[in-house]
Motif scaffolding. Structure first.
Motif, PDB file in Angstrom:
ATOM      1  N   MET A   1      28.336  44.614  79.224  1.00  0.00           N
ATOM      2  CA  MET A   1      29.106  44.318  78.579  1.00  0.00           C
ATOM      3  C   MET A   1      29.923  45.264  78.394  1.00  0.00           C
ATOM      4  SD  MET A   1      30.201  43.822  75.303  1.00  0.00           S
ATOM      5  CE  MET A   1      29.075  44.713  74.290  1.00  0.00           C
ATOM      6  N   VAL A   2      31.733  44.385  78.549  1.00  0.00           N
ATOM      7  CA  VAL A   2      32.289  45.652  77.843  1.00  0.00           C
ATOM      8  C   VAL A   2      32.920  44.707  76.582  1.00  0.00           C
ATOM      9  CG1 VAL A   2      34.913  46.394  78.390  1.00  0.00           C
ATOM     10  CG2 VAL A   2      33.003  45.697  80.024  1.00  0.00           C
ATOM     11  N   LYS A   3      33.397  45.476  75.239  1.00  0.00           N
ATOM     12  CA  LYS A   3      33.679  45.094  74.393  1.00  0.00           C
ATOM     13  C   LYS A   3      35.486  44.557  74.756  1.00  0.00           C
ATOM     14  CE  LYS A   3      34.509  47.536  70.437  1.00  0.00           C
ATOM     15  NZ  LYS A   3      33.533  47.498  68.452  1.00  0.00           N
ATOM     16  N   THR A   4      36.103  43.234  74.337  1.00  0.00           N
ATOM     17  CA  THR A   4      37.549  43.177  74.641  1.00  0.00           C
ATOM     18  C   THR A   4      38.008  42.765  73.654  1.00  0.00           C
ATOM     19  OG1 THR A   4      36.839  42.268  76.954  1.00  0.00           O
ATOM     20  CG2 THR A   4      38.814  42.584  76.525  1.00  0.00           C
ATOM     21  N   ALA A   5      39.172  43.048  73.578  1.00  0.00           N
ATOM     22  CA  ALA A   5      39.887  41.919  71.805  1.00  0.00           C
ATOM     23  C   ALA A   5      41.168  41.242  72.561  1.00  0.00           C
ATOM     24  CB  ALA A   5      41.228  43.565  71.737  1.00  0.00           C
ATOM     25  N   SER A   6      41.171  40.081  72.351  1.00  0.00           N
ATOM     26  CA  SER A   6      42.532  39.426  72.521  1.00  0.00           C
ATOM     27  C   SER A   6      43.694  40.035  73.444  1.00  0.00           C
ATOM     28  CB  SER A   6      43.284  38.194  71.602  1.00  0.00           C
ATOM     29  OG  SER A   6      42.176  38.144  71.051  1.00  0.00           O
ATOM     30  N   THR A   7      44.571  39.212  74.577  1.00  0.00           N
ATOM     31  CA  THR A   7      45.671  39.440  74.908  1.00  0.00           C
ATOM     32  C   THR A   7      46.640  39.681  73.575  1.00  0.00           C
ATOM     33  OG1 THR A   7      45.817  37.384  75.372  1.00  0.00           O
ATOM     34  CG2 THR A   7      44.594  39.653  76.932  1.00  0.00           C
ATOM     35  N   MET A   8      46.723  38.337  72.820  1.00  0.00           N
ATOM     36  CA  MET A   8      47.480  38.217  71.654  1.00  0.00           C
ATOM     37  C   MET A   8      48.825  37.503  72.659  1.00  0.00           C
ATOM     38  SD  MET A   8      46.383  38.725  69.094  1.00  0.00           S
ATOM     39  CE  MET A   8      47.150  38.710  67.572  1.00  0.00           C
ATOM     40  N   TYR A 116      45.629  30.727  79.428  1.00  0.00           N
ATOM     41  CA  TYR A 116      45.062  31.095  78.723  1.00  0.00           C
ATOM     42  C   TYR A 116      45.414  32.625  78.273  1.00  0.00           C
ATOM     43  CZ  TYR A 116      44.633  26.277  77.054  1.00  0.00           C
ATOM     44  OH  TYR A 116      45.064  25.187  76.597  1.00  0.00           O
ATOM     45  N   LYS A 117      45.062  33.443  79.288  1.00  0.00           N
ATOM     46  CA  LYS A 117      45.356  34.523  79.228  1.00  0.00           C
ATOM     47  C   LYS A 117      43.994  35.476  78.551  1.00  0.00           C
ATOM     48  CE  LYS A 117      49.272  36.709  81.167  1.00  0.00           C
ATOM     49  NZ  LYS A 117      50.253  35.477  81.493  1.00  0.00           N
ATOM     50  N   ALA A 118      43.288  34.492  78.765  1.00  0.00           N
ATOM     51  CA  ALA A 118      41.517  34.734  77.771  1.00  0.00           C
ATOM     52  C   ALA A 118      40.566  36.239  77.952  1.00  0.00           C
ATOM     53  CB  ALA A 118      40.583  33.377  77.874  1.00  0.00           C
ATOM     54  N   ALA A 119      40.147  36.993  77.079  1.00  0.00           N
ATOM     55  CA  ALA A 119      39.833  37.736  77.219  1.00  0.00           C
ATOM     56  C   ALA A 119      38.579  38.392  77.008  1.00  0.00           C
ATOM     57  CB  ALA A 119      41.132  38.857  76.526  1.00  0.00           C
ATOM     58  N   CYS A 120      38.309  37.655  75.844  1.00  0.00           N
ATOM     59  CA  CYS A 120      36.657  37.848  75.084  1.00  0.00           C
ATOM     60  C   CYS A 120      36.276  36.656  75.075  1.00  0.00           C
ATOM     61  CB  CYS A 120      36.810  38.913  74.168  1.00  0.00           C
ATOM     62  SG  CYS A 120      38.070  38.542  72.618  1.00  0.00           S
ATOM     63  N   THR A 121      35.021  36.591  74.159  1.00  0.00           N
ATOM     64  CA  THR A 121      34.162  35.770  73.446  1.00  0.00           C
ATOM     65  C   THR A 121      33.485  36.071  72.752  1.00  0.00           C
ATOM     66  OG1 THR A 121      32.134  36.011  75.254  1.00  0.00           O
ATOM     67  CG2 THR A 121      33.551  34.426  76.265  1.00  0.00           C
ATOM     68  N   PRO A 122      33.474  35.134  71.474  1.00  0.00           N
ATOM     69  CA  PRO A 122      35.767  34.098  71.261  1.00  0.00           C
ATOM     70  C   PRO A 122      36.651  34.978  70.981  1.00  0.00           C
ATOM     71  CG  PRO A 122      34.262  35.051  69.106  1.00  0.00           C
ATOM     72  CD  PRO A 122      33.285  36.187  70.382  1.00  0.00           C
ATOM     73  N   ASP A 123      36.999  33.846  71.937  1.00  0.00           N
ATOM     74  CA  ASP A 123      39.223  34.119  71.976  1.00  0.00           C
ATOM     75  C   ASP A 123      39.459  32.874  71.933  1.00  0.00           C
ATOM     76  OD1 ASP A 123      41.313  35.464  71.999  1.00  0.00           O
ATOM     77  OD2 ASP A 123      41.139  35.948  74.104  1.00  0.00           O
ATOM     78  N   PHE A 124      40.331  32.922  70.386  1.00  0.00           N
ATOM     79  CA  PHE A 124      40.880  31.831  69.293  1.00  0.00           C
ATOM     80  C   PHE A 124      41.742  31.292  70.124  1.00  0.00           C
ATOM     81  CE2 PHE A 124      36.747  33.379  67.465  1.00  0.00           C
ATOM     82  CZ  PHE A 124      35.421  32.048  67.177  1.00  0.00           C
TER      83      PHE A 124
END
Length: 197
Positions: A1-8, A116-124
């Motif tokens: 698991m890699v802790k990941t942030a939204s791409t915004m 959507y350039k989604a990167a993480c779960t969850p990404d909103f």
């Protein structure tokens, strides 16, 4: 698991189209939500501890939105060959066990996540009545183990503002979660295997 942030993703982005299979075996498309006051798109999965941490609140949030004319859709894009807990069969059980009343869709080829350039779960993501992006970021500041209560404040305030045709409060803080489990060789250019601090 890699802790990941939204791409915004840039605000004002038109919602990328999708047409995916739901847990009830019916196809759900972006166009199905054309009449919604707002649309919340959640990239999520079954096994991620960050999603599990929010799951009961997500179920409640979904019901609350649907009662107020706001559409919610969950999308799972993880590589199920390597993460069988996220398989479509398990998604059916997860939706039933969690009480998700919103569509929970399977993005088998991961193309929707990449659009959507989604990167993480969850990404909103929250889109307005014209399906333009008005909010992207966190549910709230709660994370597994940080002792901050799960309230959904950030997302709830964004949805309320969008549904009322008002600007979303700033600042918008990125979501943090497990990285989307990309199929080997199909990782998008924005995937950072080092993750975030």
């Amino acid at each position: 698991m890699v802790k990941t942030a939204s791409t915004m993703l840039p605000l004002g982005t038109q919602a990328p189209d999708f047409s995916l299979l739901n847990v009830d075996s019916k196809t759900v498309s972006l166009s199905d939500f054309a009449d919604a006051k707002a649309l919340v798109v959640i990239f999520m999965c079954n096994h991620c501890p960050f999603v599990k941490h929010l799951a009961p609140a997500l179920a409640e949030f979904g019901r609350e939105c649907q009662a107020n004319g706001v559409a919610v859709v969950g999308i799972s894009s993880n590589d199920v060959a390597n993460y069988p807990d996220d398989s479509p069969e398990q998604m059916v059980h997860e939706a039933e066990n969690r009480g998700y009343t919103f569509p929970y869709l399977y993005d088998e080829d991961q193309s929707v996540a990449q659009a959507y350039k989604a990167a993480c779960t969850p990404d909103f993501y929250v889109f307005d009545k014209d399906q333009k992006l008005a909010y992207r970021g966190q549910f709230d500041a709660s994370r597994p183990g940080n002792d901050v209560p799960v309230t959904g404040d950030d997302l709830r305030k964004a949805v309320q503002a969008v549904a009322a045709g008002e600007p979303v409060p700033e600042p918008q803080m990125p979501s943090i979660g497990c990285n989307i489990k990309w199929i080997a060789g199909k990782e998008p250019s924005y995937f950072n295997p080092a993750g975030t601090a």
